[in-house]
Write an enzyme that holds these catalytic residues in place. Structure first.
Site, short mmCIF file in Angstrom:
data_model
loop_
_atom_site.label_atom_id
_atom_site.label_comp_id
_atom_site.label_asym_id
_atom_site.label_seq_id
_atom_site.Cartn_x
_atom_site.Cartn_y
_atom_site.Cartn_z
N GLN A 285 -3.76 -6.01 11.42
CA GLN A 285 -4.65 -5.46 10.40
C GLN A 285 -5.98 -5.04 10.98
O GLN A 285 -6.59 -4.06 10.55
CB GLN A 285 -4.86 -6.46 9.26
CG GLN A 285 -3.61 -6.68 8.42
CD GLN A 285 -3.04 -5.39 7.88
OE1 GLN A 285 -1.95 -4.96 8.28
NE2 GLN A 285 -3.74 -4.75 6.98
N HIS B 175 -6.69 -1.34 12.11
CA HIS B 175 -6.94 -0.24 11.18
C HIS B 175 -8.35 0.31 11.30
O HIS B 175 -8.56 1.52 11.21
CB HIS B 175 -6.74 -0.71 9.73
CG HIS B 175 -5.31 -0.69 9.28
ND1 HIS B 175 -4.64 0.48 8.98
CD2 HIS B 175 -4.43 -1.69 9.07
CE1 HIS B 175 -3.41 0.19 8.60
NE2 HIS B 175 -3.25 -1.12 8.65
N GLU C 29 -6.14 -8.83 0.00
CA GLU C 29 -5.23 -7.70 -0.15
C GLU C 29 -3.82 -8.11 0.31
O GLU C 29 -2.84 -7.91 -0.40
CB GLU C 29 -5.75 -6.53 0.69
CG GLU C 29 -4.86 -5.30 0.69
CD GLU C 29 -5.29 -4.27 1.70
OE1 GLU C 29 -4.86 -3.11 1.56
OE2 GLU C 29 -6.06 -4.60 2.63
N HIS C 30 -3.74 -8.67 1.51
CA HIS C 30 -2.48 -9.19 2.06
C HIS C 30 -2.66 -10.67 2.34
O HIS C 30 -3.61 -11.06 3.02
CB HIS C 30 -2.11 -8.51 3.38
CG HIS C 30 -2.14 -7.01 3.35
ND1 HIS C 30 -3.25 -6.28 3.75
CD2 HIS C 30 -1.19 -6.11 2.98
CE1 HIS C 30 -2.98 -4.99 3.63
NE2 HIS C 30 -1.75 -4.85 3.16
N ASP D 72 3.92 -2.96 5.08
CA ASP D 72 3.26 -1.67 5.28
C ASP D 72 4.26 -0.53 5.33
O ASP D 72 3.93 0.60 4.96
CB ASP D 72 2.46 -1.68 6.59
CG ASP D 72 1.12 -2.39 6.45
OD1 ASP D 72 0.68 -2.60 5.31
OD2 ASP D 72 0.52 -2.72 7.49
N HIS E 91 -13.56 2.94 -44.15
CA HIS E 91 -12.23 2.50 -43.72
C HIS E 91 -11.42 2.02 -44.92
O HIS E 91 -10.23 2.34 -45.05
CB HIS E 91 -12.36 1.34 -42.71
CG HIS E 91 -12.76 1.78 -41.33
ND1 HIS E 91 -13.92 2.47 -41.07
CD2 HIS E 91 -12.14 1.61 -40.13
CE1 HIS E 91 -14.01 2.71 -39.78
NE2 HIS E 91 -12.94 2.20 -39.18
#
Length: 435
Positions: free
Chosen positions: A258, A261, A327-328, A361, A420
């Protein structure tokens, strides 16, 4: 190389103590605002000028010719094509099961409420193209949209100087494989503005999905409301909850996977084993040195967003990873399935030694467009549901309305909204049943 945070014996809220990347989307807003306004008012002309300024490419048109998509697919490495086909097949299998069906509830005799699930009419899908090429993001965006029944899909990805101002050919090939022929060579905030406002070459969309850099996130925030968005995606992140049973080589490799990235990518190990922490730290150095993007990875692992967090036991570790809302999230512990079942906050959970994030992924069948920055405590990853809207259809007979009319009028009066109530009374010649 990587910092340590010792939470053993701590009863403090871990959220303020955990490593996290700084992402000032608010500050970026004022920089993307004039870009988006320029696209709004000048359309393609603005896109061409902005693209030349930021990407070093002078476009003649923003739309990629269809023949370029077919050419990219024809020239695609057969091994990459086979891998993409497997990724698409597995993603379709998972996402097809997510499609919701309409459901009608009879509230009373003569009175029903139906929930209809209707796909968004037109969607713009953003595929990043900065430090790496992401054909997998084409798959992860397009497949759930197609399975939801979206009729009009447009993909955009930054133009590449090395490919005559077109997006990377592997991205174009992935679009062709998926049957998407509306593709644009536009990146950054200007791409989101193109989708939001439309241009001479691109009709406006209803929803924009897909990860991007801070400028894409800022444009999404700025234009949210005019368009729907999936999320303001930040730098990618992995958290690993592990004990002494974990293999330090696997843990180190997954953190590196990771970190490669982005220099802002986060890699966090949470463990109750000091021996594992030491072993992972020892493993990181040679593995980082041996990999291609070692400088980028080292920057990410050295950054304030990454670290090794020591906890007393797995129970405390669960509290920490729930607070982090990764996230992961990988679970590499004894009885990993039982531990994973107790997790409340994560974009996606990967159980055991044989389900690394890299699998998700590309080819697990799950979606890799996931909430970042702690947003997994309230948001989900991209799915078929992201492209559907639930519409309630109310169908009541005169008798069914009469049964509840008095309650409606009483609640309208309680809220000081007599109009109403009058809308009910008018239907019964101003004599409301039950009043």
């Amino acid at each position: 190389m990587i910092s340590r945070i010792d939470l053993r014996g701590s009863t403090d809220d871990p959220r303020a103590l955990l490593p996290r990347a700084e992402l000032d989307v608010e500050a970026a807003l004022e920089k993307v605002r004039p870009i988006c306004e320029d696209v709004h008012h000048r359309g393609v002309e603005a896109l061409i000028e902005i693209t030349e300024r930021f990407d070093g490419v002078r476009l003649t048109t923003t739309r990629v010719p269809v023949e370029e998509l077919h050419k990219a697919l024809a020239e695609l490495d057969p091994k990459v094509r086979a891998a993409l086909e497997v990724s698409i097949e597995r993603a379709r299998k998972v996402h097809r099961e997510q499609r919701r069906t309409d459901h009608t509830t009879q509230v009373v005799p003569g009175g029903t409420v139906t929930e209809r699930w209707v796909p968004v009419e037109r969607v713009g899908l953003y595929v990043p193209g900065g430090r790496a090429v992401y054909p997998s993001s084409v798959v992860m965006n397009v497949v759930p949209a197609q399975e939801a029944g979206v009729e009009s899909l447009a993909v955009t990805s930054p133009p590449q100087p090395d490919f005559d101002g077109l997006p990377h050919p592997t991205i174009l090939a992935a679009c062709a494989l998926l049957g998407v022929d509306e593709v644009y060579a536009v990146g950054g905030a200007q791409a989101v503005a193109m989708f939001a406002y439309g241009t001479e070459e691109c009709r406006p969309v209803n929803l924009v999905t897909g990860p991007g850099n801070i400028w894409v996130a800022a444009a999404k925030r700025l234009l949210k409301g005019r368009i729907g968005i999936d999320a303001e995606a930040g730098p990618t992140e992995i958290a690993i909850l592990a004990d002494s049973t974990a293999d330090p080589r696997h843990v180190a490799a997954d953190m590196i996977s990771q970190a490669e990235h982005d220099p802002l990518a986060a890699a966090v190990l949470v463990t109750d084993s000091l021996a594992l922490a030491d072993a992972v730290e020892k493993e990181l150095e040679p593995q980082v040195r041996a990999t291609k993007h070692s400088e980028r990875i080292a920057t990410a692992l050295d950054g304030r967003q990454s670290g090794i967090v020591l906890v007393d036991d797995i129970d405390q570790g669960l509290k920490v990873v729930d607070a982090y809302a990764a996230e992961h999230l990988e679970i590499q512990t004894a009885d990993a399935h039982a531990v994973a079942a107790r997790v409340r906050n994560a974009g996606a959970i990967f159980i055991g030694a044989w389900a690394p994030v890299s699998l998700g992924d590309y080819a697990a069948g799950s979606n890799h467009v996931l909430p970042t920055g702690g947003c997994a405590c309230h948001s989900s990853g991209l799915s078929v549901q992201s492209f559907l809207r639930g519409i309630h259809v109310v169908d009541y007979s005169r008798e069914a309305l009469a049964e509840v009319a008095g309650h409606v009028v009483n609640l309208a009066n309680a809220e000081d909204l007599p109009g109403h109530g009058d809308a009910i009374r008018a239907r019964f010649e101003w004599e409301v049943p039950g009043q």
